[in-house]
Write an enzyme that holds these catalytic residues in place. Structure first.
Site, mmCIF file in Angstrom:
data_model
loop_
_atom_site.group_PDB
_atom_site.id
_atom_site.type_symbol
_atom_site.label_atom_id
_atom_site.label_comp_id
_atom_site.label_asym_id
_atom_site.label_seq_id
_atom_site.Cartn_x
_atom_site.Cartn_y
_atom_site.Cartn_z
ATOM 1 N NE ARG A 64 -3.937 -2.126 2.147
ATOM 2 C CZ ARG A 64 -3.810 -3.436 2.294
ATOM 3 N NH1 ARG A 64 -2.672 -3.968 2.693
ATOM 4 N NH2 ARG A 64 -4.832 -4.224 2.042
ATOM 5 C CG HIS A 89 -1.110 -5.669 -4.386
ATOM 6 N ND1 HIS A 89 0.057 -5.630 -3.644
ATOM 7 C CD2 HIS A 89 -1.917 -6.585 -3.745
ATOM 8 C CE1 HIS A 89 -0.040 -6.483 -2.633
ATOM 9 N NE2 HIS A 89 -1.223 -7.061 -2.654
ATOM 10 C CG HIS A 164 -0.140 -11.888 -3.501
ATOM 11 N ND1 HIS A 164 -0.813 -12.762 -2.665
ATOM 12 C CD2 HIS A 164 -0.342 -10.679 -2.992
ATOM 13 C CE1 HIS A 164 -1.394 -12.076 -1.712
ATOM 14 N NE2 HIS A 164 -1.126 -10.813 -1.882
ATOM 15 C CG ASP A 237 -2.451 -7.873 5.461
ATOM 16 O OD1 ASP A 237 -1.412 -8.051 4.791
ATOM 17 O OD2 ASP A 237 -3.482 -7.346 5.004
ATOM 18 C CD GLU A 302 2.167 -10.369 -0.236
ATOM 19 O OE1 GLU A 302 2.008 -9.252 -0.756
ATOM 20 O OE2 GLU A 302 1.410 -10.803 0.649
HETATM 21 C C1 GAL Z 1 -1.666 -8.675 0.402
HETATM 22 C C2 GAL Z 1 -2.094 -7.577 1.321
HETATM 23 C C3 GAL Z 1 -3.485 -7.913 1.814
HETATM 24 C C4 GAL Z 1 -4.453 -8.115 0.663
HETATM 25 C C5 GAL Z 1 -3.858 -9.081 -0.345
HETATM 26 C C6 GAL Z 1 -4.615 -9.139 -1.644
HETATM 27 O O1 GAL Z 1 -0.392 -8.418 -0.107
HETATM 28 O O2 GAL Z 1 -1.157 -7.467 2.358
HETATM 29 O O3 GAL Z 1 -3.949 -6.871 2.657
HETATM 30 O O4 GAL Z 1 -4.736 -6.885 0.065
HETATM 31 O O5 GAL Z 1 -2.558 -8.719 -0.693
HETATM 32 O O6 GAL Z 1 -5.880 -9.644 -1.498
#
Ligand code: GAL
Length: 335
Positions: A64, A89, A164, A237, A302
């Site tokens: 983010r 992303h 991811h 997260d 990630e």
């Molecule tokens: C991760 C992120 C989560 C969510 C996910 C995608 O990288 O940390 O909060 O957004 O991607 O669904």
């Protein structure tokens, strides 16, 4: 849509051009039983209609950026806010939705490898600079799946690419991965601010918190802990700050499943790793083996620069300038 396959004598990795999405990784256990260890779907049609972050390359800026705002050399930029008040992303049309150009490449260190290429035009999702991106997916004969990212820009820009996949070492579709053990070489993490929906810029010690994975422990024990940071997003997260970061490739973490005995070691040259325990999976979507994608169906690891780095001087640099090369290596070694 074509499926590309990387294969050595024991492991098979399948991916597609859309988002470079890794759709399956088949790995044996000690007895030779094969399981597909990444969360996803049984068919390509379901994959194309489903969660487009599953196994995908995320960018230009993975994770983010608060309010989608940043500045380079005094010039302000405003990105899409596609995740409530934040940019996530790469925006509404992130790299995970692009059709990458895929070609097989012969590289000495790999049994098999593919290069995925993408040109992101100046102004794409409001990012400055035309970006040329190359990602190598390579498989070695000792079961390392290696992702090598490179990028160059025509104007100063920000960049943070990641991959991811959500891993369930007991096999995707076999319930939750909460019973996995995780070890992280991270003595610090970046907490989330409720107000910003992402990091507030603090770097905090994991000591005496559920975020202490400096010795291996059950993911479940952290996710069930009564801690403000865990309660806020119903699990983990968070970005972990890797110890002794110096830009060389080092062990970042180890995920293991006591049930199947399968294990992944993650190595990277990046300063951080986002661990996401899939809190938003609610069992309503059907994934592999026709099974519901339940909470913590898999765990994402990630490798990355920290979230919102462009807005914090004390976070690692995420600015790429013309003449420089962005480089990032992520290794998932299956043991
Ligand atoms: C991760 C992120 C989560 C969510 C996910 C995608 O990288 O940390 O909060 O957004 O991607 O669904």
């Amino acid at each position: 849509m074509q499926i590309y396959t990387l294969k050595n004598k024991s492991i098979e990795v399948d991916f597609i051009a859309r988002g470079g999405q890794i759709i399956s990784i088949k790995v044996p256990d000690a007895e030779g039983n094969i399981a597909d260890v990444v969360v996803g779907y049984d068919t390509i049609d379901q994959t194309l209609d489903g969660d487009a972050y599953f196994g995908a390359i995320c960018g230009r800026y993975a994770n983010r950026i608060v309010k989608g705002e940043f500045e380079i050399d005094g010039e302000k930029f405003q990105l899409d806010c596609n995740n409530e008040q934040n940019h996530l992303h790469g925006g509404f049309d992130g790299f995970n939705l692009r059709n990458w150009e895929v070609r097989p490449v012969e590289l000495e260190e790999y049994v098999q490898a593919y290069q995925l290429s993408l040109t992101s035009e100046d102004g794409d999702q409001n990012y400055p600079g035309k970006l040329e991106v190359s990602v190598i997916y390579g498989l070695t004969d000792d079961d390392q799946f290696i992702i090598e990212y490179e990028a160059e820009t025509s104007k100063p820009t920000v960049i943070n690419l990641t991959s991811h996949p959500y891993f369930n070492l007991n096999g995707a579709g076999n319930g939750s991965a909460m019973n996995h053990e995780l070890l992280l070489n991270a003595s610090n993490y970046t907490p989330i601010s409720a107000e910003l929906g992402t990091t507030s810029g603090e770097i905090v010690s994991v000591k005496d918190t559920p975020f202490d994975f400096t010795t291996a422990k059950l993911v479940e024990s952290a996710c069930n802990a009564n801690h403000e940071q865990i309660n806020m997003i119903d699990g983990i997260d968070h970005n972990f700050v890797l110890d002794d970061f110096d830009g060389t490739v080092k062990l970042a973490g180890v995920l293991s499943d006591p049930e199947s005995g399968r294990k992944i070691e993650v190595y990277t040259d990046q300063p951080g790793i986002q661990i996401y325990t899939g809190a938003h999976f609610n069992g309503l979507e059907i994934g592999k083996q026709g099974a519901p994608i339940v909470q913590c169906a898999g765990i994402a690891m990630e490798t990355q620069i920290f979230p919102n780095s462009p807005n914090y001087e004390h976070f690692p640099n995420a600015i790429l300038r013309p003449g420089e090369k962005y480089r990032h290596v992520c290794i998932y070694k299956f043991c």
